[in-house]
Design a protein around this motif. Sequence first.
Motif, short mmCIF file in Angstrom:
data_model
loop_
_atom_site.label_atom_id
_atom_site.label_comp_id
_atom_site.label_asym_id
_atom_site.label_seq_id
_atom_site.Cartn_x
_atom_site.Cartn_y
_atom_site.Cartn_z
N THR A 6 0.85 -1.18 0.00
CA THR A 6 0.00 0.00 0.00
C THR A 6 0.89 1.23 0.00
OG1 THR A 6 -1.71 -1.16 1.21
CG2 THR A 6 -1.83 1.24 1.22
N ALA A 7 0.68 2.09 -0.98
CA ALA A 7 1.45 3.33 -1.12
C ALA A 7 0.53 4.52 -0.92
CB ALA A 7 2.09 3.39 -2.50
N THR A 8 1.10 5.60 -0.44
CA THR A 8 0.37 6.85 -0.27
C THR A 8 0.87 7.85 -1.30
OG1 THR A 8 0.13 6.48 2.10
CG2 THR A 8 -0.17 8.74 1.32
N THR A 17 -4.44 6.54 -1.22
CA THR A 17 -3.71 5.29 -1.10
C THR A 17 -4.02 4.41 -2.31
OG1 THR A 17 -5.43 4.28 0.26
CG2 THR A 17 -3.57 5.31 1.41
N VAL A 18 -2.99 3.70 -2.77
CA VAL A 18 -3.12 2.78 -3.91
C VAL A 18 -2.33 1.53 -3.60
CG1 VAL A 18 -3.48 4.61 -5.62
CG2 VAL A 18 -1.17 3.84 -5.12
N GLU A 19 -2.72 0.43 -4.23
CA GLU A 19 -1.98 -0.83 -4.13
C GLU A 19 -1.05 -0.92 -5.34
OE1 GLU A 19 -1.95 -3.43 -1.79
OE2 GLU A 19 -2.99 -1.91 -0.62
N GLN A 28 8.39 0.25 -6.05
CA GLN A 28 8.70 0.95 -7.29
C GLN A 28 9.27 2.33 -6.96
OE1 GLN A 28 5.50 0.69 -10.22
NE2 GLN A 28 4.61 -0.95 -9.00
N LYS A 29 10.30 2.73 -7.68
CA LYS A 29 10.93 4.04 -7.43
C LYS A 29 10.07 5.18 -7.95
CE LYS A 29 15.67 2.42 -7.22
NZ LYS A 29 15.46 1.74 -6.04
N SER A 30 9.30 4.92 -9.00
CA SER A 30 8.38 5.93 -9.52
C SER A 30 7.23 5.23 -10.23
CB SER A 30 9.09 6.90 -10.47
OG SER A 30 9.56 6.21 -11.61
N ILE A 31 6.13 5.94 -10.34
CA ILE A 31 4.97 5.44 -11.09
C ILE A 31 4.45 6.57 -11.97
CG2 ILE A 31 4.32 3.73 -9.36
CD1 ILE A 31 2.07 5.65 -8.47
N ILE A 32 3.71 6.20 -12.99
CA ILE A 32 3.09 7.20 -13.87
C ILE A 32 1.59 6.96 -13.85
CG2 ILE A 32 2.86 8.02 -16.24
CD1 ILE A 32 5.77 7.30 -16.67
N ARG A 33 0.85 8.04 -13.62
CA ARG A 33 -0.61 8.00 -13.64
C ARG A 33 -1.13 9.07 -14.57
NH1 ARG A 33 -3.27 8.11 -8.02
NH2 ARG A 33 -4.87 7.03 -9.17
N MET A 50 12.19 8.70 -0.36
CA MET A 50 13.00 7.78 0.44
C MET A 50 13.11 8.22 1.91
SD MET A 50 13.60 5.52 -1.75
CE MET A 50 14.95 4.48 -1.30
N ASP A 51 12.83 9.50 2.20
CA ASP A 51 12.92 10.00 3.57
C ASP A 51 11.60 9.92 4.33
OD1 ASP A 51 15.63 10.66 3.25
OD2 ASP A 51 15.12 12.59 2.36
N ALA A 52 10.54 9.62 3.63
CA ALA A 52 9.21 9.56 4.25
C ALA A 52 8.99 8.18 4.87
CB ALA A 52 8.13 9.83 3.21
N PRO A 53 8.14 8.12 5.89
CA PRO A 53 7.82 6.82 6.47
C PRO A 53 6.98 5.99 5.49
CG PRO A 53 6.43 8.52 7.41
CD PRO A 53 7.42 9.21 6.52
N ASP A 54 7.12 4.68 5.62
CA ASP A 54 6.37 3.75 4.77
C ASP A 54 6.66 4.01 3.29
OD1 ASP A 54 5.23 2.55 7.07
OD2 ASP A 54 3.77 4.18 7.16
N TYR A 55 5.64 3.92 2.47
CA TYR A 55 5.80 4.08 1.01
C TYR A 55 5.02 5.31 0.58
CZ TYR A 55 7.26 -0.75 1.54
OH TYR A 55 7.89 -1.90 1.95
N THR A 56 5.65 6.46 0.64
CA THR A 56 5.02 7.71 0.27
C THR A 56 5.60 8.21 -1.04
OG1 THR A 56 4.61 8.30 2.58
CG2 THR A 56 4.57 10.10 0.97
N TYR A 57 4.71 8.57 -1.95
CA TYR A 57 5.11 9.11 -3.25
C TYR A 57 4.69 10.56 -3.33
CZ TYR A 57 6.06 4.36 -4.78
OH TYR A 57 6.58 3.09 -4.89
#
Length: 68
Positions: A6-8, A17-19, A28-33, A50-57
């Motif tokens: 789960t990413a934010t 939030t997305v799966e 994933q280092k980056s995504i495209i939407r 990379m400095d954020a908690p969990d998986y934050t984009y």
Amino acid sequence: MADTYTATLDAGDTQETVELELIAGEPQKSIIRTANVDGAEVDEVWELDMDAPDYTYRRGGYPERDYS
């Protein structure tokens, strides 16, 4: 079945939030939407913070042209 996480997506004023699928066991280092910018659908890049908690984009920009 692929492993997911789960990413934010943090746009500053909103969060979503997305799966996403892990790639070789890593986020994933980056995504495209697709986003709507001034009435046009464009690709929008989101980059893993990379400095954020969990998986934050966070928004990384628009590869086709500069909308800033």
